[in-house]
Write an enzyme that holds these catalytic residues in place. Structure first.
Site, PDB file in Angstrom:
ATOM      1  N   GLN A  76       3.495  60.838 -71.276  1.00  0.00           N
ATOM      2  CA  GLN A  76       4.212  59.979 -72.223  1.00  0.00           C
ATOM      3  C   GLN A  76       4.964  60.809 -73.270  1.00  0.00           C
ATOM      4  OE1 GLN A  76       5.052  56.862 -72.488  1.00  0.00           O
ATOM      5  NE2 GLN A  76       4.008  56.202 -70.620  1.00  0.00           N
ATOM      6  N   SER A  77       5.585  61.885 -72.823  1.00  0.00           N
ATOM      7  CA  SER A  77       6.287  62.785 -73.737  1.00  0.00           C
ATOM      8  C   SER A  77       7.562  62.161 -74.293  1.00  0.00           C
ATOM      9  CB  SER A  77       6.635  64.083 -73.005  1.00  0.00           C
ATOM     10  OG  SER A  77       7.541  64.865 -73.750  1.00  0.00           O
ATOM     11  N   ASN A  78       7.678  62.153 -75.622  1.00  0.00           N
ATOM     12  CA  ASN A  78       8.937  61.776 -76.265  1.00  0.00           C
ATOM     13  C   ASN A  78       9.997  62.841 -76.027  1.00  0.00           C
ATOM     14  OD1 ASN A  78       7.879  59.394 -77.787  1.00  0.00           O
ATOM     15  ND2 ASN A  78       6.625  60.964 -78.756  1.00  0.00           N
ATOM     16  N   THR A  80      10.432  64.922 -73.430  1.00  0.00           N
ATOM     17  CA  THR A  80      11.087  64.884 -72.120  1.00  0.00           C
ATOM     18  C   THR A  80      12.026  63.684 -72.014  1.00  0.00           C
ATOM     19  OG1 THR A  80       9.088  63.841 -71.189  1.00  0.00           O
ATOM     20  CG2 THR A  80       9.339  66.219 -70.881  1.00  0.00           C
TER      21      THR A  80
END
EC number: 3.5.99.7
Length: 337
Positions: A76-78, A80
């Site tokens: 759930q990377s912001n 990326t």
């Protein structure tokens, strides 16, 4: 300090600073709570702090003649999501490693929120079953090599854009921007609260505010749960960035303030206190924070205010860095609000 660095505009401009009267009142009214809305900074895929960093990295990527941006983060990377957005905006390809950084088992965790938006923008997103680490990862290096092997030309952007040589510049610009806004407001903030994990957001702020002789008023709230590694990386980025912008003096150790009391129980896992902070911000100001980053810095600011860390009459600026899309990955946790 930034005049010599090329910037590729990805944001709307200076982000808004707003007073939060109902949150201020809920916390006793003795300390004024304000927010700088980095979460509302762009029309690119819901924006966020990573875009401010990427504005100073994109010119180097374009100059390299790369055709593929390659980066890494959690599922759930912001970050990326923002790299995927920039690639789409520039007409470049994007390859992403999404590691299993968070011990979280919501049934839809890897299909909603940030990763859904990332895939929607056309990024080649590959989930790797490796745990949390803010350092340079073999999986990322393998992804870079895979682009080369396929005949592409990669441009490597590390996790959070943090240990990139230009990773700290965007938040030097933040500090300069705050000073200009303070001149318009007619006062200076006594403290700035910011979440810290991979480090370049706080590191850039420290360098920028060091030029104003108030770096120690930047209070980092660690959300990594690996405080020694995070502090070491912040120190590295501070030193690199200070040299790049020709600060003219070393940043002292006491000017790097990171509080380690709020990252529990683990990176990406909210505590009861984190959830209470998320709900309080939402129900007093309709300000949405996430359980990975901003919920924990909000928790920290609330706790510090309640226990008297900030002297009566202080004006505290909360840097809202974004991240709300990740809430979708925690749908069961917040099913009843």
């Amino acid at each position: 300090m930034l005049e010599k660095f090329e910037r590729y505009p990805l944001t709307f401009g200076a982000t808004a600073i707003e007073y939060l009267p109902r949150l201020t009142e809920a916390l006793g009214g003795d300390v004024e709570i304000w927010a700088k809305r980095e979460d509302c900074n762009s029309g690119l895929a819901m924006g966020g702090n990573k875009l401010r960093k990427l504005e100073y990295i994109v010119p180097d990527a374009i100059a390299s003649n790369a055709d593929t941006l390659v980066s890494i983060g959690g599922v759930q990377s912001n970050h990326t999501r923002m790299v995927a957005a920039v690639a789409a905006k520039l007409g470049m390809k994007c390859r992403l490693v999404q590691e299993s950084w968070v011990p979280h088992e919501d049934a839809v965790y890897d299909r909603v929120g940030n990763i859904l938006m990332t895939r929607l923008m056309g990024a080649d997103s590959r989930i790797v079953d490796d745990g949390f680490d803010i350092g340079i990862r073999q999986s990322w290096e393998d992804a870079i090599q895979s682009v080369i092997d396929e005949g592409g030309k990669p441009y490597a952007i590390p996790a959070g854009a943090s240990v990139h040589k230009y990773g700290g510049l965007g938040y030097v610009a933040f500090a300069e921007e705050v000073a200009r806004q303070e001149a318009d407001l007619g006062f200076k903030f006594d403290y700035i609260i910011v979440c810290v994990v991979t480090g370049s957001t706080q590191a850039g702020m420290i360098v920028g505010f060091a030029a104003q002789d108030r770096a120690d008023r930047v209070i980092g709230i660690d959300a990594s749960g690996t405080p020694e590694q995070t502090r070491s990386q912040v120190r590295q980025i501070v030193d690199n960035t200070a040299e790049l912008v020709e600060l003219g003096r070393p940043v002292r150790e006491d000017e790097i303030v990171i509080l380690n009391d709020y990252a529990y129980p683990a990176y990406g896992v909210p505590s009861n206190e984190t959830n209470e902070a998320i709900r309080l911000a939402a129900r007093t100001e309709a300000m949405i924070t996430d359980p990975v980053y901003e919920g924990k810095s909000m928790q920290g600011m609330i706790d510090l205010t309640r226990k008297g860390f900030f002297p009566k009459g202080s004006k505290v600026l909360y840097a809202h860095l974004g991240g709300a899309p990740a809430l979708n990955g925690y749908s069961y946790t917040y099913r009843n609000g």
